[in-house]
Enzyme design. Structure first.
Site, PDB file in Angstrom:
ATOM      1  N   HIS A  96      35.574  71.179  24.176  1.00 32.33           N
ATOM      2  CA  HIS A  96      34.937  72.027  25.459  1.00 32.33           C
ATOM      3  C   HIS A  96      36.395  72.173  26.169  1.00 32.33           C
ATOM      4  O   HIS A  96      36.614  71.530  26.774  1.00 32.33           O
ATOM      5  CB  HIS A  96      33.255  71.757  25.828  1.00 32.33           C
ATOM      6  N   MET A 106      38.815  78.785  33.638  1.00 35.62           N
ATOM      7  CA  MET A 106      38.212  79.708  35.143  1.00 35.62           C
ATOM      8  C   MET A 106      39.559  80.720  35.741  1.00 35.62           C
ATOM      9  O   MET A 106      39.944  80.119  35.526  1.00 35.62           O
ATOM     10  CB  MET A 106      38.035  78.750  36.077  1.00 35.62           C
ATOM     11  N   MET A 154      23.817  77.710  31.837  1.00 37.97           N
ATOM     12  CA  MET A 154      24.573  76.681  32.456  1.00 37.97           C
ATOM     13  C   MET A 154      23.626  75.929  33.805  1.00 37.97           C
ATOM     14  O   MET A 154      22.229  76.842  34.118  1.00 37.97           O
ATOM     15  CB  MET A 154      25.015  77.788  33.176  1.00 37.97           C
ATOM     16  N   GLY A 197      31.967  76.816  38.361  1.00 38.17           N
ATOM     17  CA  GLY A 197      32.897  76.237  38.806  1.00 38.17           C
ATOM     18  C   GLY A 197      33.394  74.760  38.492  1.00 38.17           C
ATOM     19  O   GLY A 197      35.024  75.387  38.754  1.00 38.17           O
ATOM     20  N   GLY A 248      33.570  70.645  37.858  1.00 36.58           N
ATOM     21  CA  GLY A 248      32.669  69.770  36.707  1.00 36.58           C
ATOM     22  C   GLY A 248      31.735  68.462  37.833  1.00 36.58           C
ATOM     23  O   GLY A 248      32.156  68.767  39.767  1.00 36.58           O
ATOM     24  N   GLY A 249      31.532  68.049  37.139  1.00 34.06           N
ATOM     25  CA  GLY A 249      30.613  66.503  37.997  1.00 34.06           C
ATOM     26  C   GLY A 249      29.617  67.042  39.127  1.00 34.06           C
ATOM     27  O   GLY A 249      29.226  65.993  39.945  1.00 34.06           O
ATOM     28  N   GLY A 281      26.224  68.418  34.226  1.00 32.81           N
ATOM     29  CA  GLY A 281      25.281  67.757  34.865  1.00 32.81           C
ATOM     30  C   GLY A 281      24.892  67.141  33.628  1.00 32.81           C
ATOM     31  O   GLY A 281      23.470  66.382  33.702  1.00 32.81           O
ATOM     32  N   GLY A 329      31.319  66.216  30.548  1.00 31.77           N
ATOM     33  CA  GLY A 329      32.143  66.125  31.041  1.00 31.77           C
ATOM     34  C   GLY A 329      32.848  65.099  31.852  1.00 31.77           C
ATOM     35  O   GLY A 329      33.392  63.688  30.915  1.00 31.77           O
ATOM     36  N   SER A 330      32.390  64.545  33.138  1.00 33.38           N
ATOM     37  CA  SER A 330      31.921  63.635  34.083  1.00 33.38           C
ATOM     38  C   SER A 330      31.339  62.350  33.193  1.00 33.38           C
ATOM     39  O   SER A 330      32.296  60.976  33.058  1.00 33.38           O
ATOM     40  CB  SER A 330      32.026  63.317  35.100  1.00 33.38           C
TER      41      SER A 330
END
Length: 226
Positions: free
Chosen positions: A37, A41, A141, A146, A148-149, A178, A198-199
């Site tokens: 992914h 932005m 979403m 905008g 991550g985390g 999230g 992501g994180s």
């Protein structure tokens, strides 16, 4: 890309080591990522600036699975051909990014890509009711886009509504924001089949210690199947 609704984990490289994207992409794919992914932005539609077409084209050389490019930019249409040229397999535009999402999805498909449409947390499922036949993916979403985390925003009712609206159409429901082993089961049970993380994937690992990525991916997958 044949359609199937089995669970897919799509790590967001926004959480990768920016100095080593090639090896990071190879590492997550080797450790079980289904898609890669890419969050684009523009510091206009969202308050952050990330990648443009040249970067995405550079990533493409390393992606062996599916490159899932999420445009958090406005306007979209003038950039579609550039992302097609960069090698995006799926190109997702936000319904909020312009007045003509129907035309945007047509243009994405005409450029040879799968077309995705994304919904911010404040946008209802009904906003895509009349474009589902032009979409291959709906991205819900679960954070405000905008950064991550961020903390997960519960959108399970919206996901259930979309799942009912989609019916037997070959349209994926993707969740972005999230996602971790606690939130993944909630969205999967509601009808999602693509989870962007992501994180939750990159935390604690590195290219040199990529087994951690595999453990993190497995933890998300197991939380859904368990």
């Amino acid at each position: 890309m044949s359609f199937d609704r089995s669970l897919k984990i799509a790590p967001s490289i926004l959480s990768a080591d920016f100095a080593d994207f090639g090896r990071e992409i190879q590492a997550i794919e080797a450790q079980g990522a289904d898609w890669v992914h890419v969050d684009v932005m523009d510091n206009h539609f969202v308050p952050n600036l990330t990648f443009g077409p040249p970067a995405v084209k550079a990533f493409r050389k390393h992606v062996k699975t599916v490159m899932d490019v999420h445009l958090m930019i406005a306007p979209v249409d003038a950039s579609i051909d550039a992302y097609a040229d960069a090698g995006a397999d799926i190109l997702t535009a936000h319904v909020e990014a312009g007045p003509h999402i129907h035309r945007t999805l047509q243009a994405i498909r005409a450029a040879g890509m799968k077309a995705g449409v994304a919904l911010n947390p404040g946008t209802p499922a009904e906003a895509v009711a009349h474009v589902l036949d032009l979409a291959d993916l709906v991205c819900v979403m679960t954070v405000n886009p905008g950064f991550g985390g961020q903390k997960f925003i519960d959108m399970t009712d919206k996901i259930r509504t979309l799942r009912a609206m989609i019916g037997d159409r070959p349209v994926h429901i993707e969740i972005d924001g999230g996602v971790d082993p606690k939130t993944a089961p909630l969205v999967s049970q509601a009808g999602a089949d693509v989870l962007v993380a992501g994180s939750a994937v990159f935390r604690g690992g590195s290219v040199e210690n990529s087994e951690v990525y595999g453990q993190n991916i497995k933890a998300i997958r197991d939380s859904v199947s368990g």
